[in-house]
Design a protein around this motif. Structure first.
Motif, PDB file in Angstrom:
ATOM      1  N   THR A   1     -53.408  80.891  67.947  1.00 23.73           N
ATOM      2  CA  THR A   1     -53.964  81.755  68.988  1.00 23.73           C
ATOM      3  C   THR A   1     -55.361  81.306  69.391  1.00 23.73           C
ATOM      4  OG1 THR A   1     -54.746  83.327  67.298  1.00 23.73           O
ATOM      5  CG2 THR A   1     -52.584  83.742  68.286  1.00 23.73           C
TER       6      THR A   1
ATOM      7  N   LEU B   1     -51.142  81.223  62.194  1.00 28.03           N
ATOM      8  CA  LEU B   1     -50.978  81.912  63.468  1.00 28.03           C
ATOM      9  C   LEU B   1     -52.329  82.114  64.151  1.00 28.03           C
ATOM     10  CD1 LEU B   1     -48.935  83.192  65.384  1.00 28.03           C
ATOM     11  CD2 LEU B   1     -49.293  85.362  64.203  1.00 28.03           C
TER      12      LEU B   1
ATOM     13  N   PHE C   1     -45.812  86.490  70.481  1.00 28.73           N
ATOM     14  CA  PHE C   1     -45.305  85.939  69.229  1.00 28.73           C
ATOM     15  C   PHE C   1     -44.295  86.891  68.624  1.00 28.73           C
ATOM     16  CE2 PHE C   1     -49.438  84.012  69.836  1.00 28.73           C
ATOM     17  CZ  PHE C   1     -49.209  82.683  69.532  1.00 28.73           C
TER      18      PHE C   1
ATOM     19  N   GLU D   1     -38.214  80.883  73.789  1.00 26.74           N
ATOM     20  CA  GLU D   1     -38.747  80.961  72.430  1.00 26.74           C
ATOM     21  C   GLU D   1     -38.595  79.633  71.695  1.00 26.74           C
ATOM     22  OE1 GLU D   1     -37.696  85.666  71.509  1.00 26.74           O
ATOM     23  OE2 GLU D   1     -36.477  84.081  70.631  1.00 26.74           O
TER      24      GLU D   1
ATOM     25  N   LEU E   1     -42.976  81.306  68.979  1.00 22.69           N
ATOM     26  CA  LEU E   1     -43.770  81.311  70.195  1.00 22.69           C
ATOM     27  C   LEU E   1     -42.868  81.630  71.373  1.00 22.69           C
ATOM     28  CD1 LEU E   1     -46.594  80.573  71.452  1.00 22.69           C
ATOM     29  CD2 LEU E   1     -45.730  78.223  71.624  1.00 22.69           C
TER      30      LEU E   1
ATOM     31  N   TYR F   1     -43.902  73.290  67.102  1.00 26.41           N
ATOM     32  CA  TYR F   1     -42.883  74.229  67.565  1.00 26.41           C
ATOM     33  C   TYR F   1     -41.667  73.476  68.084  1.00 26.41           C
ATOM     34  CZ  TYR F   1     -45.639  78.495  67.107  1.00 26.41           C
ATOM     35  OH  TYR F   1     -46.330  79.565  66.613  1.00 26.41           O
TER      36      TYR F   1
ATOM     37  N   GLY G   1     -43.715  84.291  63.727  1.00 27.63           N
ATOM     38  CA  GLY G   1     -44.615  83.365  64.393  1.00 27.63           C
ATOM     39  C   GLY G   1     -43.957  82.567  65.498  1.00 27.63           C
TER      40      GLY G   1
END
Length: 305
Positions: A44, A40, A69, A28, A75, A112, A73
Motif C-alpha cells: 500500500t 501488505l 484488497f 484479482e 490485489l 502478484y 492480501g
C-alpha cells in the motif's frame, strides 16, 4: 414480502435516468507467497508512486480505477463504468494494471500472479481489519472445510453490466447464468470445488432459468428470499430469523455477503458475473470483447437462452 418494496424502490431510483448501458470489471491477483501485514503495508505504501492516491476512502488513480484488497492480501483492480465502444479506455486500464503489478514487484518483491487458486492459504494470516471479514472468516471455519481458502487463496474476474430497467433483469440474469457455464466464463474445477464447499446458505442458489420464474418480479423475490435464509455473519443464524427485525440498511449490507454465481450488485446497480477464473491480461482482453458482443446479442434478441 419483507424488504421487497424498499429494495425495488432502491433499484428503480438508482437506474432512473440511465440512457446508455455501461460495463465494468474487477480483476484479482494472488501474491505468489503468503503475505504478512508488514508485506501488505509495503504494498500500500508503494501505490502513491505508481499513480494511485487516496480519495474519499478509496485508493484510486486519475483514470478512475481503484484498488482494494481481499482478506489474504489478494490485489483487486476495479474499473470505472465504460461504454461498449470504449475499448481504448479498457486497453489503457489494462496497461495501468500491468504497470502497477510490475511496480509493486520492483518496489516490494511481492509478486502478484493472475491465477485462480493457490493451495494452502486457508491458514494464512487474515490481513483485513473490517469486522465483517473477521465474522465471515469465523463463520466459514464452522460451516465448511474450504471457505477460508476461498477468502484467502482464490482470485476471480467479475464482469458487470448495468441494469437499464427493472423488467430486463430476468432476461439479463438468464443470459448471465447461461454464460456462467460456457467455456472461458465458467469456474475452473478447483475454484468450483472450493465455492461449492464454502457455505451452502451463501453459494447454493441454482443459477438457471426456472419454469416458475417468469418475470423479473418473481426473480427479485427469489433473490431477496435467498439472502434472508443465508446465515448472518455475527450470529450464524438465518438473517430473516433475527429478532428484533433488522433494518433495511442492515439487510443491504448482508445482501453484499451472498456468493452466488450471478449477483445483483447494489453499489452500481449492475448484474455481476462472478464465475471467471483470474487469467493473464492478454487473455482477459479477449474475454472482455466476447462478453460485450454477447450482451449486445442478448439485447438484440439474437442470443438463444
Amino acid at each position: 414480502m419483507r424488504y421487497y418494496n424498499e429494495f425495488k424502490d432502491l433499484v428503480e431510483k438508482r437506474i432512473s435516468g440511465r440512457n446508455s448501458r455501461e460495463f465494468g470489471f474487477e480483476y484479482e491477483l494472488i501474491a505468489e507467497n503468503p503475505l504478512s501485514r508488514k508485506d501488505l503495508t509495503m504494498v500500500t505504501d508503494a501505490l502513491p508512486s505508481l499513480g494511485f492516491h487516496k480519495k474519499k476512502g478509496q485508493i484510486i488513480c486519475d483514470q478512475g480505477m481503484y484498488i482494494t484488497f481481499e482478506p489474504g492480501g489478494q490485489l483487486e483492480f476495479s474499473s470505472p463504468p465504460m461504454g461498449a465502444d470504449d475499448i481504448d479506455v479498457f486497453d489503457d486500464l489494462l496497461k495501468i494494471v500491468d504497470k502497477t503489478i510490475v511496480g509493486i514487484r520492483k518496489k516490494t518483491s511481492v509478486n502478484y500472479l493472475p491465477v485462480p487458486f493457490i493451495p494452502g492459504r486457508g491458514t494464512a494470516p487474515m490481513l483485513l481489519e473490517a469486522k465483517r471479514y473477521h465474522d465471515l472468516h469465523t463463520l466459514l471455519g464452522r460451516t465448511s472445510d474450504r471457505g477460508r481458502e476461498m477468502m484467502k487463496g482464490t482470485a476471480a474476474i467479475h464482469l458487470h453490466v448495468s441494469i437499464m430497467n427493472f423488467d430486463e433483469i430476468l432476461r439479463m440474469w438468464a443470459f448471465m447464468c447461461a454464460l456462467s457455464r460456457e467455456d472461458g466464463f465458467a469456474m475452473g474445477e478447483e475454484r468450483r470445488s472450493i465455492w461449492s464447499k464454502t457455505d451452502p446458505s451463501r453459494c447454493g442458489l441454482r443459477c438457471t432459468r426456472s419454469e416458475d420464474i417468469l418475470t423479473s418480479e418473481i426473480l427479485f423475490e427469489k433473490l431477496i428470499c435467498f439472502a434472508l435464509f443465508a446465515l448472518e455473519l455475527n450470529s450464524g443464524i438465518p438473517f430473516g430469523n433475527i429478532r428484533p427485525r433488522q433494518s433495511f440498511q442492515d439487510y443491504l449490507v448482508h445482501f453484499t455477503t451472498i456468493f452466488t454465481d450471478v449477483r445483483l450488485n447494489t453499489k452500481g446497480m449492475t448484474l455481476e458475473l462472478r464465475t471467471l477464473d483470474s487469467r493473464p491480461l492478454h487473455m482477459f482482453r479477449g474475454t472482455w470483447i466476447t462478453f460485450l458482443d454477447m450482451v449486445q446479442q442478448v439485447m438484440d434478441d439474437q442470443f438463444q437462452l
